[in-house]
Design an enzyme around this catalytic site. Structure first.
Site, PDB file in Angstrom:
ATOM      1  N   GLY A  57       0.780  -1.244   0.000  1.00  0.00           N
ATOM      2  CA  GLY A  57       0.000   0.000   0.000  1.00  0.00           C
ATOM      3  C   GLY A  57       0.805   1.284   0.000  1.00  0.00           C
ATOM      4  CG  ASP A 113      -1.564   1.600   3.100  1.00  0.00           C
ATOM      5  OD1 ASP A 113      -1.383   1.252   4.288  1.00  0.00           O
ATOM      6  OD2 ASP A 113      -2.152   0.875   2.280  1.00  0.00           O
ATOM      7  CG  ASP A 116      -8.654   0.341   9.267  1.00  0.00           C
ATOM      8  OD1 ASP A 116      -9.466   1.254   9.451  1.00  0.00           O
ATOM      9  OD2 ASP A 116      -9.008  -0.810   8.939  1.00  0.00           O
ATOM     10  N   GLY A 118      -4.827  -0.233  13.515  1.00  0.00           N
ATOM     11  CA  GLY A 118      -3.517   0.010  14.111  1.00  0.00           C
ATOM     12  C   GLY A 118      -2.759  -1.267  14.419  1.00  0.00           C
ATOM     13  CG  ASP A 172      -5.314  -3.564  -2.226  1.00  0.00           C
ATOM     14  OD1 ASP A 172      -4.997  -3.082  -1.124  1.00  0.00           O
ATOM     15  OD2 ASP A 172      -5.695  -4.735  -2.364  1.00  0.00           O
TER      16      ASP A 172
END
Ligand code: IMP
Ligand code: MG
Length: 190
Positions: A57, A113, A116, A118, A172
């Site tokens: 990512g 990237d 979220d 974590g 993605d």
């Protein structure tokens, strides 16, 4: 018609694009990357830096970021996978690729990237700390704080975003859409 489940592997790019809306345009990303690179360059003057990107990512973000840095850097990569599906993580992290350079005594900047839950980056931070770097900081393009399950300190952050599934600029959807030049969100109500 495309399924609306963001974890589907059957969606085609054409179908997916009908559900994707711009969240952060290319120009805004470029401006923020330049700002982050300026901060990082100032903080690491006279400190040789090893920039470690989290595959896959972070590859686009990292490529743009390192080219804006005003300091000499080396680059490396790590890759991890989380078990479970994309919305409910099991919390188990598996190392798929370890950093190939020696980390002992190095100043390391981990580049991811999205933070979220974590869980994956938290695991990676512990993993790299175990290699005795001189210092370790985290740079993340995106932060989704609404989904956090373990605390993560992000030293250099691109953008905080709402709890939406995003794609593009390296990120993605079932392996696709990393090549979109902007960051889009997937709408699931069409
Ligand atoms: P977590 O912080 O361990 O939950 O995992 C973060 C990773 O999950 C990110 O580095 C991404 O690879 C992936 N991820 C999280 N949110 C999204 C999203 O909205 N779109 C695509 N991948 C995501
Ligand atoms: Mg990732």
């Amino acid at each position: 018609m495309a399924q609306t489940d963001a974890t589907t592997t059957t969606v085609t790019v054409a179908e997916a694009e009908g559900q994707i809306h711009c969240l952060i345009p290319t120009s805004k990303i470029a401006a923020r990357v330049q700002e982050l690179a300026g901060e990082i360059s100032a903080d690491y003057t006279d400190k040789p830096l090893l920039v470690v990107g989290v595959l896959h990512g972070a590859y686009v973000f990292m490529a743009d970021l390192v080219r804006q840095l005003k300091i000499p850097v080396r680059v490396g990569f790590v890759m991890v996978s989380s078990y479970g599906d994309d919305t409910v993580t099991s919390g188990k992290v598996e190392l798929k690729l370890d950093v190939s350079q020696p980390v002992d005594g190095e100043h390391v900047l981990l580049v991811d990237d999205i933070v979220d839950t974590g869980i994956s980056v938290n695991w990676l931070i512990d993993h790299i700390k175990g290699k005795d770097p001189a210092s370790l900081r985290l740079c993340a393009l995106l932060d989704k704080p609404a989904r956090r399950r373990v605390p993560v300190e992000i030293d250099y952050l691109g953008f905080e975003i709402p709890d939406q599934f995003v794609v593009g600029y390296g990120i993605d959807w079932a392996g696709r859409l990393r090549d979109l030049p902007y960051i889009g969100y997937v709408s699931t109500d069409e």
